[in-house]
Design a protein around this motif. Structure first.
Motif, PDB file in Angstrom:
ATOM      1  N   SER A   1       4.918  -5.655   8.384  1.00 51.74           N
ATOM      2  CA  SER A   1       3.511  -5.845   8.760  1.00 51.74           C
ATOM      3  C   SER A   1       2.576  -5.472   7.620  1.00 51.74           C
ATOM      4  CB  SER A   1       3.175  -5.015   9.997  1.00 51.74           C
ATOM      5  OG  SER A   1       3.907  -5.441  11.100  1.00 51.74           O
ATOM      6  N   GLU A   2       2.813  -4.317   7.040  1.00 57.29           N
ATOM      7  CA  GLU A   2       1.980  -3.864   5.928  1.00 57.29           C
ATOM      8  C   GLU A   2       2.177  -4.738   4.696  1.00 57.29           C
ATOM      9  OE1 GLU A   2       1.342   0.149   3.322  1.00 57.29           O
ATOM     10  OE2 GLU A   2       1.687   0.362   5.479  1.00 57.29           O
ATOM     11  N   ALA A   3       3.400  -5.148   4.455  1.00 57.81           N
ATOM     12  CA  ALA A   3       3.698  -5.968   3.285  1.00 57.81           C
ATOM     13  C   ALA A   3       3.031  -7.335   3.362  1.00 57.81           C
ATOM     14  CB  ALA A   3       5.202  -6.122   3.133  1.00 57.81           C
ATOM     15  N   ILE A   4       2.967  -7.919   4.544  1.00 58.19           N
ATOM     16  CA  ILE A   4       2.300  -9.218   4.690  1.00 58.19           C
ATOM     17  C   ILE A   4       0.830  -9.094   4.337  1.00 58.19           C
ATOM     18  CG2 ILE A   4       1.544 -10.935   6.382  1.00 58.19           C
ATOM     19  CD1 ILE A   4       4.333 -10.597   7.718  1.00 58.19           C
ATOM     20  N   VAL A   5       0.181  -8.053   4.812  1.00 60.06           N
ATOM     21  CA  VAL A   5      -1.240  -7.842   4.495  1.00 60.06           C
ATOM     22  C   VAL A   5      -1.433  -7.661   2.994  1.00 60.06           C
ATOM     23  CG1 VAL A   5      -3.195  -6.255   4.790  1.00 60.06           C
ATOM     24  CG2 VAL A   5      -1.792  -6.891   6.759  1.00 60.06           C
ATOM     25  N   LYS A   6      -0.604  -6.824   2.384  1.00 58.76           N
ATOM     26  CA  LYS A   6      -0.723  -6.576   0.944  1.00 58.76           C
ATOM     27  C   LYS A   6      -0.418  -7.836   0.132  1.00 58.76           C
ATOM     28  CE  LYS A   6       0.059  -1.652   0.975  1.00 58.76           C
ATOM     29  NZ  LYS A   6       0.602  -0.537   0.235  1.00 58.76           N
ATOM     30  N   ALA A   7       0.570  -8.603   0.556  1.00 63.38           N
ATOM     31  CA  ALA A   7       0.932  -9.827  -0.165  1.00 63.38           C
ATOM     32  C   ALA A   7      -0.177 -10.871  -0.065  1.00 63.38           C
ATOM     33  CB  ALA A   7       2.244 -10.393   0.375  1.00 63.38           C
ATOM     34  N   GLU A   8      -0.816 -10.958   1.099  1.00 63.79           N
ATOM     35  CA  GLU A   8      -1.934 -11.900   1.243  1.00 63.79           C
ATOM     36  C   GLU A   8      -3.105 -11.470   0.358  1.00 63.79           C
ATOM     37  OE1 GLU A   8      -2.352 -11.860   5.520  1.00 63.79           O
ATOM     38  OE2 GLU A   8      -1.224 -13.738   5.682  1.00 63.79           O
ATOM     39  N   GLU A   9      -3.373 -10.168   0.300  1.00 62.64           N
ATOM     40  CA  GLU A   9      -4.433  -9.670  -0.588  1.00 62.64           C
ATOM     41  C   GLU A   9      -4.092  -9.983  -2.041  1.00 62.64           C
ATOM     42  OE1 GLU A   9      -4.630  -5.510   0.329  1.00 62.64           O
ATOM     43  OE2 GLU A   9      -5.768  -5.853   2.192  1.00 62.64           O
ATOM     44  N   TRP A  10      -2.843  -9.783  -2.423  1.00 63.66           N
ATOM     45  CA  TRP A  10      -2.380 -10.072  -3.775  1.00 63.66           C
ATOM     46  C   TRP A  10      -2.606 -11.552  -4.102  1.00 63.66           C
ATOM     47  CZ3 TRP A  10       1.735 -13.503  -4.537  1.00 63.66           C
ATOM     48  CH2 TRP A  10       2.180 -13.617  -5.850  1.00 63.66           C
ATOM     49  N   PHE A  11      -2.243 -12.415  -3.159  1.00 66.26           N
ATOM     50  CA  PHE A  11      -2.369 -13.859  -3.357  1.00 66.26           C
ATOM     51  C   PHE A  11      -3.833 -14.270  -3.527  1.00 66.26           C
ATOM     52  CE2 PHE A  11      -2.490 -18.251  -1.632  1.00 66.26           C
ATOM     53  CZ  PHE A  11      -1.674 -18.858  -2.590  1.00 66.26           C
ATOM     54  N   TYR A  12      -4.702 -13.755  -2.673  1.00 68.62           N
ATOM     55  CA  TYR A  12      -6.110 -14.112  -2.740  1.00 68.62           C
ATOM     56  C   TYR A  12      -6.769 -13.542  -3.993  1.00 68.62           C
ATOM     57  CZ  TYR A  12      -5.491 -16.047   1.854  1.00 68.62           C
ATOM     58  OH  TYR A  12      -5.039 -16.788   2.911  1.00 68.62           O
ATOM     59  N   ASP A  13      -6.299 -12.382  -4.448  1.00 72.94           N
ATOM     60  CA  ASP A  13      -6.805 -11.829  -5.712  1.00 72.94           C
ATOM     61  C   ASP A  13      -6.457 -12.723  -6.900  1.00 72.94           C
ATOM     62  OD1 ASP A  13      -7.977  -9.678  -4.459  1.00 72.94           O
ATOM     63  OD2 ASP A  13      -6.385  -8.249  -4.993  1.00 72.94           O
ATOM     64  N   LEU A  14      -5.341 -13.444  -6.777  1.00 72.89           N
ATOM     65  CA  LEU A  14      -4.939 -14.383  -7.834  1.00 72.89           C
ATOM     66  C   LEU A  14      -5.763 -15.667  -7.791  1.00 72.89           C
ATOM     67  CD1 LEU A  14      -1.032 -14.218  -7.764  1.00 72.89           C
ATOM     68  CD2 LEU A  14      -2.567 -13.239  -9.457  1.00 72.89           C
ATOM     69  N   GLY A  15      -6.502 -15.854  -6.714  1.00 70.47           N
ATOM     70  CA  GLY A  15      -7.293 -17.061  -6.564  1.00 70.47           C
ATOM     71  C   GLY A  15      -6.590 -18.152  -5.803  1.00 70.47           C
ATOM     72  N   GLY A  16      -5.553 -17.764  -5.036  1.00 65.68           N
ATOM     73  CA  GLY A  16      -4.739 -18.722  -4.284  1.00 65.68           C
ATOM     74  C   GLY A  16      -5.321 -19.184  -3.037  1.00 65.68           C
TER      75      GLY A  16
END
Length: 58
Positions: free
Chosen positions: A43-58
């Motif tokens: 659960s926590e990893a999905i949130v962090k991974a989505e934040e990571w992706f959006y920070d990349l401009g995805g």
């Protein structure tokens, strides 16, 4: 997919493949390094991974 998170396949299937891979990486680290239970880790990893992706401009 990491065998440890097979029970969460439905949670991961809807994610962008890059986000899914990052979430699995993060979840694995949380389980190994911080002794998180698998459900909390994914659960926590999905949130962090989505934040990571959006920070990349995805």
């Amino acid at each position: 997919m990491d065998w440890m998170f097979e029970d969460f396949k439905s949670d991961l299937d809807s994610l962008d493949p890059r986000v899914r891979e990052k979430a699995l990486e993060i979840a694995g680290q949380l389980v190994k390094e911080k002794n998180y239970m698998e459900k909390k880790a994914i659960s926590e990893a999905i949130v962090k991974a989505e934040e990571w992706f959006y920070d990349l401009g995805g």
